[in-house]
Design a protein around this motif. Structure first.
Motif, PDB file in Angstrom:
ATOM      1  N   GLU A  21      38.373 103.035  37.769  1.00 40.15           N
ATOM      2  CA  GLU A  21      38.853 102.450  36.466  1.00 40.15           C
ATOM      3  C   GLU A  21      37.426 101.775  35.374  1.00 40.15           C
ATOM      4  OE1 GLU A  21      42.657 100.706  36.939  1.00 40.15           O
ATOM      5  OE2 GLU A  21      42.297 100.624  34.695  1.00 40.15           O
ATOM      6  N   LEU A  22      37.384 101.404  37.054  1.00 43.24           N
ATOM      7  CA  LEU A  22      35.965 100.635  36.005  1.00 43.24           C
ATOM      8  C   LEU A  22      34.707 100.901  35.568  1.00 43.24           C
ATOM      9  CD1 LEU A  22      36.364  96.893  37.256  1.00 43.24           C
ATOM     10  CD2 LEU A  22      37.805  97.708  35.163  1.00 43.24           C
ATOM     11  N   ASN A  23      34.413 102.793  36.656  1.00 41.12           N
ATOM     12  CA  ASN A  23      33.040 103.266  35.756  1.00 41.12           C
ATOM     13  C   ASN A  23      32.624 102.830  34.602  1.00 41.12           C
ATOM     14  OD1 ASN A  23      31.362 104.146  37.258  1.00 41.12           O
ATOM     15  ND2 ASN A  23      32.509 106.841  36.512  1.00 41.12           N
ATOM     16  N   GLY A  24      31.529 102.489  34.292  1.00 39.98           N
ATOM     17  CA  GLY A  24      30.777 102.852  33.272  1.00 39.98           C
ATOM     18  C   GLY A  24      30.445 101.156  32.826  1.00 39.98           C
ATOM     19  N   LYS A  25      31.866 100.382  33.063  1.00 37.95           N
ATOM     20  CA  LYS A  25      31.829  98.727  32.985  1.00 37.95           C
ATOM     21  C   LYS A  25      30.392  97.922  33.339  1.00 37.95           C
ATOM     22  CE  LYS A  25      36.375  99.084  30.410  1.00 37.95           C
ATOM     23  NZ  LYS A  25      35.755  99.150  29.739  1.00 37.95           N
ATOM     24  N   PHE A  26      29.911  97.087  32.362  1.00 35.87           N
ATOM     25  CA  PHE A  26      29.120  96.409  32.589  1.00 35.87           C
ATOM     26  C   PHE A  26      29.779  95.073  34.024  1.00 35.87           C
ATOM     27  CE2 PHE A  26      26.078  92.445  32.037  1.00 35.87           C
ATOM     28  CZ  PHE A  26      24.890  93.694  32.451  1.00 35.87           C
ATOM     29  N   ILE A  82      13.386  76.231  34.269  1.00 34.19           N
ATOM     30  CA  ILE A  82      14.466  77.137  35.334  1.00 34.19           C
ATOM     31  C   ILE A  82      15.601  77.512  33.964  1.00 34.19           C
ATOM     32  CG2 ILE A  82      13.882  76.841  38.255  1.00 34.19           C
ATOM     33  CD1 ILE A  82      16.934  74.885  37.242  1.00 34.19           C
ATOM     34  N   ASP A  83      16.283  78.573  33.892  1.00 37.47           N
ATOM     35  CA  ASP A  83      17.567  78.617  32.482  1.00 37.47           C
ATOM     36  C   ASP A  83      18.303  79.142  33.738  1.00 37.47           C
ATOM     37  OD1 ASP A  83      15.955  78.793  30.197  1.00 37.47           O
ATOM     38  OD2 ASP A  83      14.967  80.897  30.587  1.00 37.47           O
ATOM     39  N   MET A  84      19.922  78.760  33.222  1.00 36.87           N
ATOM     40  CA  MET A  84      20.708  78.717  33.906  1.00 36.87           C
ATOM     41  C   MET A  84      21.732  79.998  32.644  1.00 36.87           C
ATOM     42  SD  MET A  84      23.468  78.509  36.044  1.00 36.87           S
ATOM     43  CE  MET A  84      23.161  77.163  37.087  1.00 36.87           C
ATOM     44  N   LEU A  85      21.904  81.316  33.788  1.00 37.22           N
ATOM     45  CA  LEU A  85      22.625  81.922  33.301  1.00 37.22           C
ATOM     46  C   LEU A  85      24.113  82.333  32.784  1.00 37.22           C
ATOM     47  CD1 LEU A  85      19.993  85.614  33.361  1.00 37.22           C
ATOM     48  CD2 LEU A  85      20.210  84.110  31.257  1.00 37.22           C
ATOM     49  N   ALA A  86      25.010  82.364  31.752  1.00 39.03           N
ATOM     50  CA  ALA A  86      26.523  82.586  31.719  1.00 39.03           C
ATOM     51  C   ALA A  86      26.866  83.557  33.154  1.00 39.03           C
ATOM     52  CB  ALA A  86      27.055  83.005  30.593  1.00 39.03           C
ATOM     53  N   TYR A  87      26.419  84.708  33.054  1.00 34.34           N
ATOM     54  CA  TYR A  87      26.250  85.545  34.634  1.00 34.34           C
ATOM     55  C   TYR A  87      28.126  86.392  34.404  1.00 34.34           C
ATOM     56  CZ  TYR A  87      27.948  86.251  38.998  1.00 34.34           C
ATOM     57  OH  TYR A  87      29.008  87.711  40.335  1.00 34.34           O
ATOM     58  N   ILE A  88      28.835  85.754  33.507  1.00 38.07           N
ATOM     59  CA  ILE A  88      29.692  86.325  33.928  1.00 38.07           C
ATOM     60  C   ILE A  88      30.457  86.232  31.987  1.00 38.07           C
ATOM     61  CG2 ILE A  88      31.110  86.335  35.747  1.00 38.07           C
ATOM     62  CD1 ILE A  88      33.558  84.420  34.281  1.00 38.07           C
ATOM     63  N   GLY A  89      30.359  87.465  31.311  1.00 32.09           N
ATOM     64  CA  GLY A  89      31.138  87.227  29.249  1.00 32.09           C
ATOM     65  C   GLY A  89      32.663  86.151  29.889  1.00 32.09           C
ATOM     66  N   GLY A  90      32.732  85.010  28.727  1.00 31.21           N
ATOM     67  CA  GLY A  90      33.558  84.825  28.832  1.00 31.21           C
ATOM     68  C   GLY A  90      33.610  83.206  27.539  1.00 31.21           C
ATOM     69  N   THR A  91      34.439  82.308  27.703  1.00 29.19           N
ATOM     70  CA  THR A  91      34.523  80.892  26.575  1.00 29.19           C
ATOM     71  C   THR A  91      34.212  79.722  27.533  1.00 29.19           C
ATOM     72  OG1 THR A  91      36.336  82.284  25.752  1.00 29.19           O
ATOM     73  CG2 THR A  91      35.881  79.412  25.332  1.00 29.19           C
ATOM     74  N   ILE A  92      33.258  79.242  27.185  1.00 23.05           N
ATOM     75  CA  ILE A  92      32.564  77.485  27.585  1.00 23.05           C
ATOM     76  C   ILE A  92      34.617  76.932  27.344  1.00 23.05           C
ATOM     77  CG2 ILE A  92      31.052  75.636  27.910  1.00 23.05           C
ATOM     78  CD1 ILE A  92      30.462  78.640  28.159  1.00 23.05           C
ATOM     79  N   THR A 114      32.154  77.928  22.722  1.00 18.02           N
ATOM     80  CA  THR A 114      31.495  78.902  22.882  1.00 18.02           C
ATOM     81  C   THR A 114      31.141  79.917  23.605  1.00 18.02           C
ATOM     82  OG1 THR A 114      30.097  76.967  22.421  1.00 18.02           O
ATOM     83  CG2 THR A 114      29.106  79.466  22.543  1.00 18.02           C
ATOM     84  N   LYS A 115      31.339  81.001  22.811  1.00 18.60           N
ATOM     85  CA  LYS A 115      31.418  82.692  23.498  1.00 18.60           C
ATOM     86  C   LYS A 115      30.677  82.687  23.754  1.00 18.60           C
ATOM     87  CE  LYS A 115      35.786  84.119  21.850  1.00 18.60           C
ATOM     88  NZ  LYS A 115      37.062  84.181  22.361  1.00 18.60           N
ATOM     89  N   VAL A 116      30.203  83.062  24.955  1.00 14.31           N
ATOM     90  CA  VAL A 116      29.113  83.762  25.634  1.00 14.31           C
ATOM     91  C   VAL A 116      29.204  85.278  26.304  1.00 14.31           C
ATOM     92  CG1 VAL A 116      27.852  80.900  26.108  1.00 14.31           C
ATOM     93  CG2 VAL A 116      30.048  82.448  27.641  1.00 14.31           C
ATOM     94  N   LYS A 117      28.104  85.756  26.878  1.00 12.79           N
ATOM     95  CA  LYS A 117      27.899  87.073  27.160  1.00 12.79           C
ATOM     96  C   LYS A 117      27.002  86.708  28.841  1.00 12.79           C
ATOM     97  CE  LYS A 117      27.915  89.933  23.082  1.00 12.79           C
ATOM     98  NZ  LYS A 117      26.303  89.242  21.890  1.00 12.79           N
ATOM     99  N   PRO A 118      27.055  87.834  29.357  1.00  3.06           N
ATOM    100  CA  PRO A 118      26.530  87.494  30.303  1.00  3.06           C
ATOM    101  C   PRO A 118      25.415  87.215  30.786  1.00  3.06           C
ATOM    102  CG  PRO A 118      28.462  89.894  30.599  1.00  3.06           C
ATOM    103  CD  PRO A 118      27.922  89.198  29.364  1.00  3.06           C
ATOM    104  N   GLY A 119      24.526  88.119  29.836  1.00  2.82           N
ATOM    105  CA  GLY A 119      23.040  87.312  29.741  1.00  2.82           C
ATOM    106  C   GLY A 119      22.332  86.196  29.300  1.00  2.82           C
TER     107      GLY A 119
END
Lengths: 371, 610
Positions: A269-274, A127-137, A35-40
């Motif tokens: 360089e990362l300015n503005g990124k999530f 309680i819910d556990m969030l992905a915290y980072i984007g990526g793949t399980i 599964t692809k997940v987003k940080p939230g």
């Protein structure tokens, strides 16, 4: 050419990142492998057992513990609500009655015939556990959690405060040797992770909290300001659970220190990124360093692994007085022990400071910085 | 272990610490066991290696390289020794890797059974994370949360005297049951709980905890109010440490197969060697091991062994806690200059986050040694408060007559009867000058009367502790010849004199060369009289102006003083030592004392603006 193993902090523009997201107790996994997940995104959930209340029923009824079963109105495992009668005794042919009422909503976990007391447990807390980072399980650990794999930028700090936060990165300075002015903390900083330069003080942190900033990345911070912020001394270096509305990552250490060029350049360089930021720090066996992770990277390039060997020509940061915080280039690794001003005999490394002077430093007092 | 080790001539021993695995090679040469070489390698319990044996093999490989003796073959220790000088007769090990043994203890009365349980756990080599007692004033739900949150390796439950009421101890069991604690390492096995309380309650305790924990029942640690019986619980703790905790740490199953005797928790082994030495020499000992994260204090007084661990007092990871607990003023008072508070705070925190750095400048060394004094002082205070007689009753522990008349609950650490102080750990063992170790120990422990000062040269007491179980002579030979460095004897009168400059002590020494030294030393001074290692001097010491050397105020004592690399250190600064940051003469006095003991090199003058 000599070399020695000298771990440094990881500052990588593009690297393989793996995160275990483990529930504190067994629970339900909400995603599948691949599964692809987003940080939230939620990846797992669990119900934390509620707190426990001990009710001294026999004592309150005024009966011996071994006679308690006669008076009970509930059994082990029963669900109960506040005010429900747990046990009742009567005397004088039912003229007087004595009741013990339940103080909580929950279940009767146990009733002891030895002590005459009951363990009542409050309803569980979800309680819910969030992905915290984007990526793949990458892997599902049944009932326990997941492992997320991703590629992205990783900046490890040396010390941090506060737990996981997410927000867009915002540069407040244009140079690694400058401190951001308080006036830079305006309404546009709300919900952001701000990069504050070489130093922040207590008034800056206070203003950032007022402005709704989620996280601060700084090179240095004074210990006295941390005490003022938390109201207590940080004794053992285990942080991450502080009750503060923002998290802080210090990239270099305590005091006023310039941010390493490479760290500053990458943040620019990362300015503005999530970004995902965690201040949690643990400096013992099983070291945890605070981190800033950005997975929202468009360009695919080869992952470059950092090297941890001290060699001639490599850049290092001196991490102890008298040149604390200075960047230098390795000139020579002397293999024979040399005498310091303290009269201790140690292995040293000869380094060149930015002003061109060569100095000898104990090998233990430098750390590698990637070029 | 029934193996005959009497013909043993070579020993390989390792200590697997949290960060480093240390290996030593001991051999019998000319009829005496001596340390031959020492090797070390990073411990490999954690990722990426996750196998403790790799670090052990690496440390032994270093021994091989240093000695040219083949000890390993196909990633195995060659055992027994072969002809052609390959291999070793025995291999033994201790371990504190992975944070050592972390325990919680519970007892009914805080100052009685709970305190006995704490002593039992500490003596076995554990770190005690919390002490739960029925009367500790915390609400029950708070105790439950605490147990659940801390996730210990093991719980020791005690309470009640045999045949007494069972209600309170069953109540404690119910608290543990409600918390349903999970062990720290691995979630697949049940938490070991040792019950060492009122034996009449065994059935009820089994009913309460039997199904949810791995319950073990052993003899009551307080069978009656007047007796304390710690050994069965201590042995049970060490058994379970191996069976449950160690067996779940990566690589330990293999390591356990390699060793000739059971692996011991490191501090448990140190305690063992201290007890053997104290018994052999018939002396009272206090030993300290100040590490990066923790400080352990051991004492053997009149055959009673006590050990405490100050889990958050140390010189690197925990240095910030030393500052927090001691307070800024207590740290600063040891500095021979006026410190900048913000700067000192930042330096301490920078050491905490980069714990492997070392002082390069004298100023940094002086600051670290100031912190070391306070860490040692606080750890010793904690030790004295636990090394006490049984509270609330007439004492009946097996101690010598000298201590039997103490008021119950009073510390058994009597500084006048302390014969030897043993310091170990980087800041003491590796101080650039031994004089620094001597003064740090005197300042922190405040010995009274006559006390021999020593340091452990390379911290091999753990390995010698296990060795003492196999071959006591080998262990004690190496302890005396190679482990200890004798610094000398401290001469410290007790009491204080108002007003400066008055005479504090008159000393007459008959030196080994036949000459005699006679001096009157004023109050508030430090004086060193050189007396070399293996040298002795007959002394006649008379305290003056109400001071006491142990025989009573102004009463003369006669003694034989042992020398060492520092010599005889006479400290007339009084007891208790009164050094305050606000004393206008503090800086001047510090410089005077440092110079008297030749503490720092010439450059020291520049540091203090001299």
């Amino acid at each position: 050419m000599g070399q020695a193993y000298t771990p440094g902090l990881k500052v990588s523009k593009y690297t393989l990142i793996e995160k275990q997201r483990i529930l504190p107790i067994k629970g339900k996994i909400l995603v599948e492998q691949g599964t692809k997940v987003k940080p939230g995104d939620k990846v797992a959930s669990a119900e934390l057992p509620g707190s426990v209340v001990i009710e001294r029923i026999a004592q309150k009824l005024g009966v011996p513990a071994n006679e308690l079963p006669k008076f009970l109105k509930v059994r082990e495992g029963d669900s109960v609500t506040t005010g429900q009668v747990l046990a009742e005794s009567s005397s004088f042919f039912g003229l007087f009655s004595n009741k013990v009422k339940c103080p909580i909503d929950g279940i009767v976990e146990s009733i002891s015939p030895v002590t005459g007391q009951s363990v009542l447990r409050m309803n569980p807390v979800p309680i819910d556990m969030l992905a915290y980072i984007g990526g793949t399980i990458k892997e599902v650990l049944p009932e326990e959690g997941v492992i997320i794999e991703t590629k992205g930028s990783l900046i490890q700090g040396i010390f941090g405060l506060g737990g996981e936060r997410m927000g867009h990165l915002k540069m407040l300075v244009d140079s690694p040797d400058k401190a951001a002015p308080i006036s830079a903390l305006d309404a546009s900083c709300k919900g952001m992770i701000v990069v504050a330069g070489n130093y922040i003080d207590f008034s800056f942190i206070n203003k950032a909290m007022e402005a709704g900033v989620k996280g601060i990345i700084t090179a240095g911070i004074d210990d006295a300001d941390i005490k003022a912020l938390l109201g207590y001394e940080i004794g053992v270096a285990i942080t991450g659970n502080e009750h503060i509305p923002l998290s802080i990552v210090a990239t270099e250490g305590f005091g006023k220190i310039n941010m390493a060029e490479r760290t500053f350049a990458l943040l620019t360089e990362l300015n503005g990124k999530f970004a995902s930021l965690n201040g949690a720090t643990q400096i013992r066996a099983g070291v945890i360093r605070p981190e800033v992770i950005v997975t929202d990277i468009e360009t695919e390039s080869a992952v470059k692994e950092d090297e941890y060997f001290l060699q001639e020509g490599k850049m290092v940061r001196i991490i102890r007085n008298p040149w604390f915080g200075k960047l230098a280039k390795v000139v020579k690794l002397h293999s024979e022990l040399q005498k310091l001003e303290t009269e201790a005999h140690v292995r040293i490394v000869e380094v060149q400071l930015s002003d061109g002077t060569n100095v000898n430093v104990p090998r233990a007092n430098v750390e590698l910085i990637a070029e | 272990m029934s193996t005959d080790h009497s013909k043993m001539e070579r020993v390989v021993a390792t200590d697997c610490g949290s960060t480093t695995t240390k290996a030593i090679l001991i051999e019998k040469r000319d009829g005496i066991f001596r340390l031959i070489k020492r090797g070390e390698a990073p411990t490999t319990v954690e990722a990426p290696v996750e196998d403790v044996t790799k670090g052990v093999l690496n440390a032994i490989t270093e021994l091989e390289e240093l000695t040219n003796i083949k000890l390993l073959e196909n990633n195995n220790i060659i055992k027994p020794r072969r002809s052609g000088d390959e291999g070793t007769d025995i291999y033994i090990s201790t371990s504190s890797a992975g944070g050592g043994l972390q325990m919680m203890v519970a007892g009914v009365v805080k100052t009685m059974t709970a305190e006995s349980a704490e002593r039992a756990a500490l003596g076995a080599g554990a770190i005690v994370m919390d002490v739960i007692a029925s009367n500790d004033m915390r609400p029950i739900h708070e105790k439950i949360e605490r147990i659940r949150h801390l996730r210990p390796d093991m719980i020791l439950l005690s309470g009640g005297t045999d045949g007494g009421t069972i209600k309170h101890v069953v109540e404690l069991a119910e608290i543990i049951k409600a918390a349903n604690p999970k062990p720290r390492l691995g979630i697949s096995y049940s938490l070991p709980v040792i019950f060492a309380g009122n034996q009449t309650a065994s059935k009820e305790i089994t009913e309460t905890l039997g199904s949810i924990t791995s319950l073990q029942i052993t003899d009551n640690i307080r069978p009656t109010l007047e007796t304390e019986n710690l050994m069965p619980a201590r042995l049970k703790i060490q058994d379970l440490f191996l069976e449950h905790v160690m067996a779940h740490a990566p690589g330990y199953k293999t390591l356990m197969e390699w060793t000739d005797v059971d692996i011991m928790p490191t501090p448990g082994a140190v305690g063992l060697i201290m007890q053997k030495i104290a018994k052999k020499k018939n002396i009272n000992i206090v030993g300290v091991d100040i590490g990066g994260a923790t400080t352990d204090v051991f004492s053997v007084f009149g055959e009673v062994f006590n050990r405490t661990v100050s889990a958050n007092l140390g010189m690197s990871y925990s240095i910030s806690q030393v500052f927090a607990e001691a307070g800024a003023e207590n740290i600063m008072r040891w500095l021979p200059f006026k410190p900048n508070m913000v700067d000192i705070r930042n330096r301490i925190k920078n050491k905490m986050i980069r714990p492997t750095t070392i002082p390069q400048t004298l100023e940094e060394l002086v600051i670290e040694q100031a912190l070391a004094r306070e860490a040692l002082r606080l750890a010793f205070i904690q030790h004295k408060s636990l090394a006490v007689g049984l509270k609330g009753v007439q004492q009946q522990r097996t101690i010598s007559d000298a201590f039997s008349q103490k008021t119950s609950g009073e510390t058994i650490i009597d500084m006048f009867h302390l014969d030897m102080l043993v310091g170990s750990g980087g800041v003491l063992s590796h101080a650039p000058r031994r004089n620094q170790s001597a003064l740090m120990m005197i300042d922190a422990f405040e010995p009274k009367g006559l006390t021999e000062l020593t340091v452990d040269s390379i911290f091999m007491m753990p390995q010698l502790g296990v060795l003492s179980q196999v071959h006591e002579t080998a262990a004690t030979d190496v302890f005396e010849k190679d482990c200890l460095i004798y610094l000398g004897t401290s001469v410290c009168p007790d009491g204080q004199i108002k007003g400066s400059g008055k005479p504090a002590l008159h000393i007459k020494l008959e030196m080994p060369d036949g000459k005699s030294v006679e001096e009157e030393i004023p109050y508030g001074e430090i004086k060193v009289i050189p007396l070399g290692h293996d040298e002795k001097a007959k002394a006649e010491i008379r305290p003056l102006n109400g001071l006491d050397m142990g025989a009573g105020k102004n009463k003369k004592i006669d003694a034989e003083l042992n020398g060492g690399v520092v010599g005889v250190v006479i400290d007339t600064r009084g007891r208790p030592l009164d050094i305050s940051l606000n004393d206008p003469l503090r800086v001047q006095n510090m410089i005077k004392w440092f110079n008297a003991i030749d503490m720092y090199p010439q450059e020291f003058g520049k540091l203090i603006g001299g």
